[in-house]
Design a protein around this motif. Sequence first.
Motif, PDB file in Angstrom:
ATOM      1  N   CYS A  21      55.623  58.877  64.771  1.00  0.00           N
ATOM      2  CA  CYS A  21      56.544  58.603  65.961  1.00  0.00           C
ATOM      3  C   CYS A  21      56.643  57.055  65.754  1.00  0.00           C
ATOM      4  CB  CYS A  21      55.921  59.111  67.530  1.00  0.00           C
ATOM      5  SG  CYS A  21      55.263  57.398  68.026  1.00  0.00           S
ATOM      6  N   GLU A  22      55.257  56.234  65.401  1.00  0.00           N
ATOM      7  CA  GLU A  22      55.098  55.034  65.686  1.00  0.00           C
ATOM      8  C   GLU A  22      54.839  54.215  66.403  1.00  0.00           C
ATOM      9  OE1 GLU A  22      58.496  53.422  62.078  1.00  0.00           O
ATOM     10  OE2 GLU A  22      57.240  54.845  60.641  1.00  0.00           O
ATOM     11  N   ASN A  23      55.070  54.793  67.486  1.00  0.00           N
ATOM     12  CA  ASN A  23      54.483  54.306  68.923  1.00  0.00           C
ATOM     13  C   ASN A  23      53.337  53.054  68.686  1.00  0.00           C
ATOM     14  OD1 ASN A  23      57.539  53.907  69.445  1.00  0.00           O
ATOM     15  ND2 ASN A  23      57.070  56.333  70.337  1.00  0.00           N
ATOM     16  N   ASN A  56      42.462  54.012  72.062  1.00  0.00           N
ATOM     17  CA  ASN A  56      43.856  53.389  72.643  1.00  0.00           C
ATOM     18  C   ASN A  56      44.022  52.234  71.524  1.00  0.00           C
ATOM     19  OD1 ASN A  56      43.366  54.534  74.594  1.00  0.00           O
ATOM     20  ND2 ASN A  56      41.417  52.773  75.534  1.00  0.00           N
ATOM     21  N   ASN A  57      45.285  51.659  71.669  1.00  0.00           N
ATOM     22  CA  ASN A  57      46.063  50.669  71.098  1.00  0.00           C
ATOM     23  C   ASN A  57      45.939  51.419  69.153  1.00  0.00           C
ATOM     24  OD1 ASN A  57      46.413  49.086  73.437  1.00  0.00           O
ATOM     25  ND2 ASN A  57      44.343  48.469  73.199  1.00  0.00           N
ATOM     26  N   VAL A  58      46.779  51.613  69.005  1.00  0.00           N
ATOM     27  CA  VAL A  58      46.379  52.331  67.633  1.00  0.00           C
ATOM     28  C   VAL A  58      48.436  52.767  67.574  1.00  0.00           C
ATOM     29  CG1 VAL A  58      44.259  53.101  67.530  1.00  0.00           C
ATOM     30  CG2 VAL A  58      46.488  55.069  68.353  1.00  0.00           C
ATOM     31  N   THR A  59      48.840  52.601  66.397  1.00  0.00           N
ATOM     32  CA  THR A  59      50.362  53.446  65.716  1.00  0.00           C
ATOM     33  C   THR A  59      50.114  54.474  65.526  1.00  0.00           C
ATOM     34  OG1 THR A  59      50.523  50.640  65.890  1.00  0.00           O
ATOM     35  CG2 THR A  59      51.995  52.560  64.394  1.00  0.00           C
ATOM     36  N   CYS A  60      51.109  55.173  66.119  1.00  0.00           N
ATOM     37  CA  CYS A  60      51.125  56.783  65.600  1.00  0.00           C
ATOM     38  C   CYS A  60      52.186  56.676  64.346  1.00  0.00           C
ATOM     39  CB  CYS A  60      52.220  57.565  66.931  1.00  0.00           C
ATOM     40  SG  CYS A  60      52.622  59.160  66.650  1.00  0.00           S
ATOM     41  N   PRO A  61      51.256  57.529  63.256  1.00  0.00           N
ATOM     42  CA  PRO A  61      51.998  57.690  62.011  1.00  0.00           C
ATOM     43  C   PRO A  61      53.135  58.002  61.847  1.00  0.00           C
ATOM     44  CG  PRO A  61      49.790  58.947  61.906  1.00  0.00           C
ATOM     45  CD  PRO A  61      49.993  58.124  63.176  1.00  0.00           C
ATOM     46  N   ASN A  70      49.845  60.535  72.290  1.00  0.00           N
ATOM     47  CA  ASN A  70      49.885  60.791  73.938  1.00  0.00           C
ATOM     48  C   ASN A  70      51.603  60.604  73.820  1.00  0.00           C
ATOM     49  OD1 ASN A  70      47.611  61.148  75.236  1.00  0.00           O
ATOM     50  ND2 ASN A  70      47.145  59.314  75.087  1.00  0.00           N
ATOM     51  N   SER A  71      52.100  59.738  72.960  1.00  0.00           N
ATOM     52  CA  SER A  71      53.842  59.824  73.479  1.00  0.00           C
ATOM     53  C   SER A  71      54.791  61.115  72.681  1.00  0.00           C
ATOM     54  CB  SER A  71      53.953  58.324  71.916  1.00  0.00           C
ATOM     55  OG  SER A  71      53.206  57.187  72.562  1.00  0.00           O
TER      56      SER A  71
END
Length: 202
Positions: free
Chosen positions: A24-26, A17-22, A58-59
């Motif tokens: 999509c950067e969400n 949880n609470n991570v930044t996707c490399p 997950n995004s």
Amino acid sequence: MIFFGSRASRIKDGQINNVTCPNCENQTSMTYSIFGKYAHIYWIPAFPIGRENVVECNSCKRTFKLNELSEPIKQKFNREKEDAKTPIWYFSGIGIIAFLIALISYNSMQSDKENAIYIKEPAIGDVYSIKGSAFGYYSTMKVTEVTQDSVFTIISDYEVGKKSGVNEVDKSEYYTDQIEHLSKEQLISMYESETIYDIDRD
């Protein structure tokens, strides 16, 4: 033919949880799966040979290998994977092999104990597996009479080239009519020199 290879099974799923996707950067969460890989023989797991990790955003639904992720995500994943234990059944093959070795060793020791008793107390009907003095042949010798000091035997007319095939020559029609007379001391000496290497008693 021996069938062997490798397979994998899922041993843990979870969320980071609470991570930044490399990709999509969400700011999001990621789903991970840990797969254990194992070698198998005849489809029986033998031993583990490593793991494979898959992480999905997950995004954007992009999947990543661990080395494609940032250090903060790796650190969170490493904490998550600490309780991902290798299943015991991955070692099934080793367990089976160890059991068979132990069983064979036990049976061999029991057979040696019985042989040591039988050679000192011969009985009518005992069948001795014997090793020839030349050319590496094997045959059988059967006890027909026992006296206080002597043992009378008949020998099979047939021979085989391997110890494993000696039972094939232990047939009543294969035995010669010629009776061999041995003292009990001679019999024990033949056993100690491994000329007699096994004794079968019904």
